[in-house]
Design a protein around this motif. Structure first.
Motif, PDB file in Angstrom:
ATOM      1  N   LEU A   1      -0.180  -8.661   3.253  1.00 39.78           N
ATOM      2  CA  LEU A   1      -1.050  -7.849   2.406  1.00 39.78           C
ATOM      3  C   LEU A   1      -1.043  -6.370   2.782  1.00 39.78           C
ATOM      4  O   LEU A   1      -1.740  -5.567   2.169  1.00 39.78           O
ATOM      5  CB  LEU A   1      -2.481  -8.376   2.471  1.00 39.78           C
ATOM      6  N   ARG A   2      -0.249  -6.018   3.785  1.00 37.86           N
ATOM      7  CA  ARG A   2      -0.214  -4.625   4.239  1.00 37.86           C
ATOM      8  C   ARG A   2       0.571  -3.757   3.273  1.00 37.86           C
ATOM      9  O   ARG A   2       1.736  -3.994   3.013  1.00 37.86           O
ATOM     10  CB  ARG A   2       0.407  -4.539   5.628  1.00 37.86           C
ATOM     11  N   ARG A   3      -0.085  -2.754   2.755  1.00 41.89           N
ATOM     12  CA  ARG A   3       0.572  -1.804   1.858  1.00 41.89           C
ATOM     13  C   ARG A   3       1.182  -0.680   2.684  1.00 41.89           C
ATOM     14  O   ARG A   3       0.633  -0.288   3.710  1.00 41.89           O
ATOM     15  CB  ARG A   3      -0.434  -1.230   0.870  1.00 41.89           C
ATOM     16  N   GLN A   4       2.323  -0.192   2.241  1.00 39.06           N
ATOM     17  CA  GLN A   4       2.990   0.914   2.921  1.00 39.06           C
ATOM     18  C   GLN A   4       3.135   2.088   1.968  1.00 39.06           C
ATOM     19  O   GLN A   4       3.297   1.896   0.764  1.00 39.06           O
ATOM     20  CB  GLN A   4       4.385   0.505   3.382  1.00 39.06           C
ATOM     21  N   TRP A   5       3.071   3.296   2.530  1.00 33.41           N
ATOM     22  CA  TRP A   5       3.290   4.514   1.771  1.00 33.41           C
ATOM     23  C   TRP A   5       4.379   5.325   2.457  1.00 33.41           C
ATOM     24  O   TRP A   5       4.346   5.487   3.676  1.00 33.41           O
ATOM     25  CB  TRP A   5       2.037   5.384   1.727  1.00 33.41           C
TER      26      TRP A   5
ATOM     27  N   ILE B   1       0.776   2.631   7.038  1.00 30.85           N
ATOM     28  CA  ILE B   1       0.716   1.197   6.741  1.00 30.85           C
ATOM     29  C   ILE B   1      -0.747   0.803   6.853  1.00 30.85           C
ATOM     30  O   ILE B   1      -1.411   1.099   7.852  1.00 30.85           O
ATOM     31  CB  ILE B   1       1.558   0.370   7.729  1.00 30.85           C
ATOM     32  N   SER B   2      -1.272   0.144   5.816  1.00 37.78           N
ATOM     33  CA  SER B   2      -2.680  -0.266   5.859  1.00 37.78           C
ATOM     34  C   SER B   2      -2.888  -1.271   6.989  1.00 37.78           C
ATOM     35  O   SER B   2      -2.018  -2.080   7.284  1.00 37.78           O
ATOM     36  CB  SER B   2      -3.117  -0.852   4.521  1.00 37.78           C
ATOM     37  N   GLY B   3      -4.046  -1.221   7.601  1.00 37.14           N
ATOM     38  CA  GLY B   3      -4.312  -2.034   8.780  1.00 37.14           C
ATOM     39  C   GLY B   3      -5.061  -3.311   8.499  1.00 37.14           C
ATOM     40  O   GLY B   3      -6.068  -3.565   9.142  1.00 37.14           O
ATOM     41  N   VAL B   4      -4.601  -4.091   7.542  1.00 40.85           N
ATOM     42  CA  VAL B   4      -5.247  -5.379   7.284  1.00 40.85           C
ATOM     43  C   VAL B   4      -4.604  -6.445   8.169  1.00 40.85           C
ATOM     44  O   VAL B   4      -3.432  -6.338   8.523  1.00 40.85           O
ATOM     45  CB  VAL B   4      -5.165  -5.764   5.788  1.00 40.85           C
ATOM     46  N   PRO B   5      -5.354  -7.481   8.528  1.00 39.35           N
ATOM     47  CA  PRO B   5      -4.833  -8.493   9.455  1.00 39.35           C
ATOM     48  C   PRO B   5      -3.596  -9.244   8.945  1.00 39.35           C
ATOM     49  O   PRO B   5      -2.693  -9.536   9.724  1.00 39.35           O
ATOM     50  CB  PRO B   5      -6.008  -9.455   9.642  1.00 39.35           C
ATOM     51  N   ASP B   6      -3.556  -9.550   7.662  1.00 38.99           N
ATOM     52  CA  ASP B   6      -2.435 -10.330   7.119  1.00 38.99           C
ATOM     53  C   ASP B   6      -1.250  -9.406   6.814  1.00 38.99           C
ATOM     54  O   ASP B   6      -1.326  -8.575   5.911  1.00 38.99           O
ATOM     55  CB  ASP B   6      -2.883 -11.043   5.845  1.00 38.99           C
ATOM     56  N   PRO B   7      -0.132  -9.551   7.538  1.00 42.01           N
ATOM     57  CA  PRO B   7       1.024  -8.689   7.306  1.00 42.01           C
ATOM     58  C   PRO B   7       1.539  -8.709   5.863  1.00 42.01           C
ATOM     59  O   PRO B   7       2.050  -7.702   5.377  1.00 42.01           O
ATOM     60  CB  PRO B   7       2.088  -9.228   8.258  1.00 42.01           C
TER      61      PRO B   7
END
Length: 64
Positions: A40-44, A32-38
């Motif tokens: 906007l978090r991309r998952q793989w 899961i990408s670690g950007v502050p806004d949930p």
């Protein structure tokens, strides 16, 4: 001085480990990408991450 002996060290590459995870749990979330806004978090999934890793490896092989 030696480090701990357990768990045993596995003789496996990161690529092979990812391949095994993609085979055994392809739809499970791997990253899961670690950007502050949930929102906007991309998952793989493991399958998606494995495909992206393979694509990246092929690009490196073609370039270098």
């Amino acid at each position: 001085m030696a480090g701990p002996t357990t768990p045993a060290v596995r003789d496996i590459t990161l690529g092979r480990l990812l391949e095994q995870a993609a085979r055994s749990a392809p739809d499970r979330i791997a990253l899961i990408s670690g950007v502050p806004d949930p929102a906007l978090r991309r998952q793989w999934t493991y399958a998606e991450l494995h495909r992206e890793a393979q694509r990246t490896a092929r690009a490196f092989l073609g370039r270098f």
